[in-house]
Write an enzyme that holds these catalytic residues in place. Structure first.
Site, short mmCIF file in Angstrom:
data_model
loop_
_atom_site.label_atom_id
_atom_site.label_comp_id
_atom_site.label_asym_id
_atom_site.label_seq_id
_atom_site.Cartn_x
_atom_site.Cartn_y
_atom_site.Cartn_z
N LYS A 196 -3.28 46.23 -6.24
CA LYS A 196 -2.14 46.67 -7.06
C LYS A 196 -2.55 47.79 -8.02
O LYS A 196 -1.84 48.79 -8.15
CB LYS A 196 -1.58 45.47 -7.82
CG LYS A 196 -0.26 45.76 -8.55
CD LYS A 196 0.54 44.48 -8.73
CE LYS A 196 0.06 43.64 -9.87
NZ LYS A 196 0.67 44.02 -11.16
N SER A 197 -3.70 47.63 -8.68
CA SER A 197 -4.14 48.64 -9.65
C SER A 197 -4.36 50.00 -8.99
O SER A 197 -3.95 51.04 -9.52
CB SER A 197 -5.44 48.18 -10.33
OG SER A 197 -5.23 47.02 -11.08
N ARG A 203 1.27 32.52 -20.39
CA ARG A 203 0.53 31.84 -19.33
C ARG A 203 -0.33 30.68 -19.82
O ARG A 203 -0.77 29.88 -19.00
CB ARG A 203 -0.31 32.85 -18.53
CG ARG A 203 0.55 33.73 -17.65
CD ARG A 203 -0.27 34.69 -16.83
NE ARG A 203 0.62 35.54 -16.02
CZ ARG A 203 0.26 36.69 -15.47
NH1 ARG A 203 -0.97 37.16 -15.65
NH2 ARG A 203 1.12 37.38 -14.74
N LYS A 252 1.93 37.98 -21.14
CA LYS A 252 2.11 38.42 -19.76
C LYS A 252 3.56 38.16 -19.34
O LYS A 252 4.45 38.03 -20.18
CB LYS A 252 1.11 37.68 -18.85
CG LYS A 252 -0.35 38.09 -19.11
CD LYS A 252 -0.57 39.54 -18.71
CE LYS A 252 -2.01 39.95 -18.78
NZ LYS A 252 -2.22 41.35 -18.33
N ASP A 283 -6.00 38.16 -14.93
CA ASP A 283 -5.00 37.85 -13.90
C ASP A 283 -5.30 36.55 -13.18
O ASP A 283 -4.38 35.88 -12.68
CB ASP A 283 -4.92 38.99 -12.89
CG ASP A 283 -4.22 40.22 -13.43
OD1 ASP A 283 -3.49 40.09 -14.43
OD2 ASP A 283 -4.41 41.31 -12.87
N GLY A 304 4.27 46.15 -16.47
CA GLY A 304 3.62 46.64 -17.68
C GLY A 304 2.69 47.80 -17.40
O GLY A 304 2.55 48.71 -18.22
N GLN A 364 -5.35 49.22 -19.28
CA GLN A 364 -4.07 49.92 -19.47
C GLN A 364 -4.11 50.85 -20.68
O GLN A 364 -3.63 51.98 -20.62
CB GLN A 364 -2.94 48.91 -19.57
CG GLN A 364 -2.69 48.17 -18.26
CD GLN A 364 -1.53 47.20 -18.34
OE1 GLN A 364 -0.90 47.03 -19.38
NE2 GLN A 364 -1.24 46.54 -17.24
#
Length: 431
Positions: free
Chosen positions: A22-23, A350, A346, A319, A96, A173
């Site tokens: 994903k990143s 979580r 998140k 994650d 995000g 990020q």
């Protein structure tokens, strides 16, 4: 959607076609905007978050064409560093990564004074953006948000100053947003963080010819004087997604799995390293490089687990912590996670959502302000369905947990955010 799960029998599988990282998928789209010639990306993740970034970069002027079923051709705007000014808000939905990285990219320009509005869904609109807004404002960025620095964000691009910034948190990020802003700044960015967070952005910038010097956890980036070099990337499998199948092995005695062509970046496989500390049998088979990143296979074989205390390298684990909590629940002893307050900000809180589901499974657990404590035991079939809380990491972690005891989970559809084909592969475990 409610998914019913039966207790799994032992399995021994070789898994190919795991979802792309994903990143790297997010970053491939953004960096293509900064090149002069077309770029090619194979195995782009078609998950909801990455599709949000895809729609935004198209609105900014990136031309996206399908070369075949597995390859995208990305053609940047004709004029280097000149983006379209959309007439509508740019919708990040639940991503995000999209909002934080693009706020950095779009706030900085030597050539334009465009106005952009970044919006998100209800969940994203409650997640903190101050960690990005504050250092960008020190560079001279014009970003306005709601109270407590919440989205929507109004961004007016302008020439920015350089910055010497010591980040109080290790965050890929934050780092990536500042790197993207600094590419068009007047002076260099000098950046440091408490310890190295995910380093995909700086790896890519170095490979694509940007004037960057890296001495982890510090780096220096000079303003960009020419376009980035065009690239052709094949995006490897996401280790965070692969991790759920490693977890399944540890919950089902007699099982093993070979996870094929997984990203082996050291900042991304920390969760597998924690499993090793817990006694898991994990073996890595490096296969070389895909683009800027190391890739290989990961073999995991069932073994009994022991408790572990985690308080370091949290940025590289954030994650996978809900899934690790599931592993801790069947480990011998008392496990503790600390310095992980970021979990509360998140897609869901979580800490709260993980412990709510563990309690339904009969596990003794306790919330800490910045983590949790879990007493290892055995899962019991829940009397009522577990909840995803519309959080893909919670959904994936607890669907796997039910392999050990059977039961149901409500809201599995949110898994598509990071793992569009999860149910197809999951069925192989329960077949």
């Amino acid at each position: 959607m409610k998914l019913e799960i039966k207790v799994a029998k032992p399995f021994n599988l070789e898994l190919e076609g795991l979802p792309a990282d994903k990143s790297l998928s997010h970053r491939a789209l953004i960096f293509a905007l900064l090149c002069q010639k077309p770029c090619f990306v194979k195995n782009f993740l078609q998950g909801a978050d990455c599709l949000s970034t895809l729609n935004i970069v198209k609105a900014l002027g990136l031309k996206v064409q399908k070369q075949d079923a597995n390859c995208l051709k990305l053609t940047p705007p004709q004029k280097f560093l000149h983006f379209n000014e959309p007439t509508k808000p740019l919708n990040c939905n639940n991503s995000g990564t999209s909002m934080r990285l693009l706020s950095g990219l779009l706030s900085s320009s030597q050539h334009q004074q465009n106005h952009y509005v970044l919006i998100g869904d209800r969940s994203l609109s409650q997640r903190p953006m101050g960690r990005v807004i504050k250092p960008l404002a020190q560079m001279g960025a014009h970003i306005h948000a709601r109270a407590q620095n919440l989205a929507p964000l109004s961004v007016l691009s302008a020439p920015l100053d350089g910055l010497n910034y010591a980040s109080p948190i290790a965050s890929a990020q934050v780092k990536s947003a500042l790197l993207l802003a600094a590419l068009q700044a007047k002076d260099p960015l000098h950046f440091s963080e408490p310890h190295l967070s995910r380093d995909h952005s700086e790896r890519a910038l170095l490979a694509l010819g940007a004037p960057i010097k890296i001495a982890p956890p510090k780096l220096t980036l000079e303003p960009l004087q020419r376009p980035l070099e065009s690239f052709s990337w094949h995006i490897p499998a996401d280790p965070s997604s692969a991790f759920y199948f490693a977890l399944a092995v540890l919950l089902v005695p007699g099982s093993a799995v070979l996870l094929k062509e997984v990203l082996l970046n050291p900042t991304r496989i920390e969760a597998f390293k924690v499993l090793e500390q817990m006694g898991a049998k994990v073996h890595y088979v490096p296969k070389g490089q895909m683009g800027t990143e190391p890739v290989g296979d990961i073999y995991v074989k069932h073994s009994p687990l022991k408790a572990v205390h985690i308080s370091e390298n949290i940025a590289s684990l954030i994650d996978e912590l809900p899934a690790l909590a599931v592993a801790m629940s069947v480990a011998k002893g008392v496990s503790v996670v600390a310095n992980a307050k970021e979990l509360r900000f998140k897609e869901s809180d979580r800490i709260a959502t993980t412990l709510t589901n563990l309690e339904k499974l009969g596990i003794e657990c306790h919330a800490l302000e910045d983590g949790f404590q879990i007493v290892g035991g055995a899962f019991k079939r829940p009397k009522e369905p577990l909840e995803s809380f519309k959080d893909h990491r919670i959904a994936l972690s607890f669907v796997v947990a039910l392999l050990a005891c059977g039961g149901a989970l409500e809201g599995i559809e949110c898994a598509s955010v990071s793992f569009p084909r999860f149910l197809d592969l999951f069925k192989r475990l329960v077949a």
